[in-house]
Structure formats: C-alpha cells, structure tokens
Design an enzyme around this catalytic site. Structure first.
Site: not given
Ligand code: NAP
Length: 248
Positions: A11, A149, A152-153
């Site tokens: 978050a 990915y 996993a999803k």
């Molecule tokens: P993001 O901007 O890359 O943010 C992900 C966050 O998760 C970052 O703050 C990251 O920390 C943290 N994180 C990663 N590995 C971690 C760990 N081992 N322990 C604790 N925190 C961790 O990603 P987002 O786009 O917001 O995506 C959020 C979720 O939605 C993910 O599960 C992603 O797969 C899913 N999603 C996203 C999209 C999209 O289009 N964006 C679409 C479908 C699904 P760091 O900053 O330290 O790396």
C-alpha cells in the site's frame, strides 16, 4: 469498533495506496503494509483525518508477516479486513524467463497472500467476522510475456474460492478483484520495457477498452470498498473483473 480494522498490503503506492485511502475514508483504521515504510500513504490518510499505521514487512517472509499482523492487532486491534494487493512483475517470454523471475512472482502473489491470510484469519475467525480481498488480474486469462504472473493471478482465483469455502462458516467472505489495465508505476514500467511512452501505451490500451479509457487505482478501490463492507456479506468466492468491459 473491532470490525473496522483493515490491513492493505503493498500500500505504499499504486492500487494499494488508493485502497488504503478509500478504506480510511470509509472509517477503517488502516494498517498500510509494505516492504518499505509507506509514510506517504499514512501521511495522506492522517492529514485527511483518518487513522493509519505504517507496517513494514515482506509478505513472502513468514516471521515478518506474523510479526506485522501481531503488531497491527496490538496497536489498532484485531484485523478483520485483509486486502492482498502486494505484487510484482518480472515479464519475459518463456524461453527467456529465468528461474528467479518465476520464483519471485509466484512468491509475492501466492506465498504472500497465503502467509497474510493464514495470519489474519486467526483474528477473523475469533471475531466471527471478516473480509479478504485478493488482487487477481485479467492476465489470469493468459497474457503474452507473463507466464509467471498469469499463473500467480489464476492461482489466486483458486485460493479465493477455497478460502471462501473454508472460512464462510466464520462470517468471513473472500473475493478477488481482477483489474484490467490500471494506470500505476507497474504499467508505466511495462511501457518502458516495450520502448513506448506511457502516454502512447495508455492511448493504445484505451482504444480497445469498451468504456474508452484506462483504469485508475480509484476504480479498484471503489470495488474493494464494496467487497469489504458489511452489506457485501452474501458475496463470497467471486472474481470481479474491473476492466472497463467484458473479458471473454
Ligand atoms: P505497484 O505500483 O508496483 O505497487 C505494488 C506495491 O507492492 C509496491 O509498493 C511494492 O513495494 C509492494 N510490494 C512488492 N513486493 C512486496 C513484498 N514482497 N512485500 C510487501 N510489499 C511488496 O503495483 P500496482 O499496479 O499498484 O498493483 C497492485 C496489485 O494489483 C498487484 O497485485 C498487481 O499485480 C495487481 N494488478 C495491477 C494491474 C495494473 O494494471 N496496474 C492490473 C491487474 C492487477 P516496492 O515499492 O518496495 O516495490
């Protein structure tokens, strides 16, 4: 109220930050969990008058997860809402995908959601109330360059349905949100990897989305807000695609 304590993983930014802010606005005390201190998200929430606690943990490490959840229980109260949002990508075509790319992605999404859910369900079952929301993706249906990915999803969808079956009798619902393209650092990194400007990348995606735009983190936060609400108690084991149109 004990039933208004939420943990959102990953978050510090992106979708997780938007979910944390939305749940705080809806009256939850929110534990903002990330591997680095999520001070920006916490500051935004507290400045707006909400309650938030930054908790540092890597969701793939059992000891860190268990300590983080115990800290939330001690400092905010028993967590009854969990949003498993932390995620990473390590995209590559299968013939170029390294072992580490596979293990890292499976680890954060699947092991992370497993460890977090196992730690939090203890409090939820004690309270006989809970909500778990897992972040899946339209990539679960298959996506070039994302064997790790997508696996996993898709796995998270099976995890969601199984926890819904196991925990339902304790008043705990478990659902997944499967976003399409959402504008965050994650998708900006994809554009960079493909050698495109983020603006061109988003425009190309938006052209193929029925509602004519890419998604925003707030679109996912609104869906999560419903799924964690008390009134969503008869919705469980579902995967809600939030992608601006049908997905098959
Ligand atoms: P993001 O901007 O890359 O943010 C992900 C966050 O998760 C970052 O703050 C990251 O920390 C943290 N994180 C990663 N590995 C971690 C760990 N081992 N322990 C604790 N925190 C961790 O990603 P987002 O786009 O917001 O995506 C959020 C979720 O939605 C993910 O599960 C992603 O797969 C899913 N999603 C996203 C999209 C999209 O289009 N964006 C679409 C479908 C699904 P760091 O900053 O330290 O790396």
């Amino acid at each position: 109220m004990d039933q208004r304590i939420a943990i959102v993983t990953g978050a510090a930014r992106g979708i997780g930050a938007a979910i944390a802010q939305r749940l705080a606005r809806d009256g939850f005390a929110v534990a903002v969990l990330d591997q680095n201190a999520a001070t920006d998200t916490v500051d935004t929430i507290t400045t707006a008058g909400g309650t938030a606690l930054a908790v540092e943990a890597d969701v793939t490490v059992t000891e860190q997860v268990d300590a983080a959840v115990a800290e939330v229980a001690e400092r905010l109260g028993p967590p009854t809402v969990l949003v498993n949002n932390a995620g990473i990508t390590r995209d590559n075509l299968i013939f170029k995908m390294a072992d580490d790319d596979w293990d890292a992605v499976i680890g954060v999404h699947l092991r992370g959601a497993f460890l977090m859910s196992r730690a939090v369900q203890r409090y939820q079952t004690e309270q006989r109330y809970g909500r778990i929301v897992n972040l899946s993706s339209t990539s679960a249906l298959g996506n070039r360059g994302q064997a790790n990915y997508a696996t996993a999803k898709a796995g998270l969808q099976g995890f969601t349905k199984t926890l819904a079956i196991e925990l339902g009798r304790f008043g705990v619902t478990v659902n997944a949100i499967a976003p399409g393209f959402i504008e965050t650092d994650m998708t900006a990194a994809t554009a960079e990897r493909l050698g495109m400007s983020f603006a061109d990348f988003k425009a190309g995606i938006a052209a193929g989305v029925p509602v004519g735009r890419v998604g925003q983190p707030e679109d996912i936060a609104a869906t999560a807000a419903f799924l964690v609400s008390a009134e969503a108690g008869y919705v469980s084991g579902q995967v809600i695609y939030v992608a601006g149109g049908p997905t098959d």
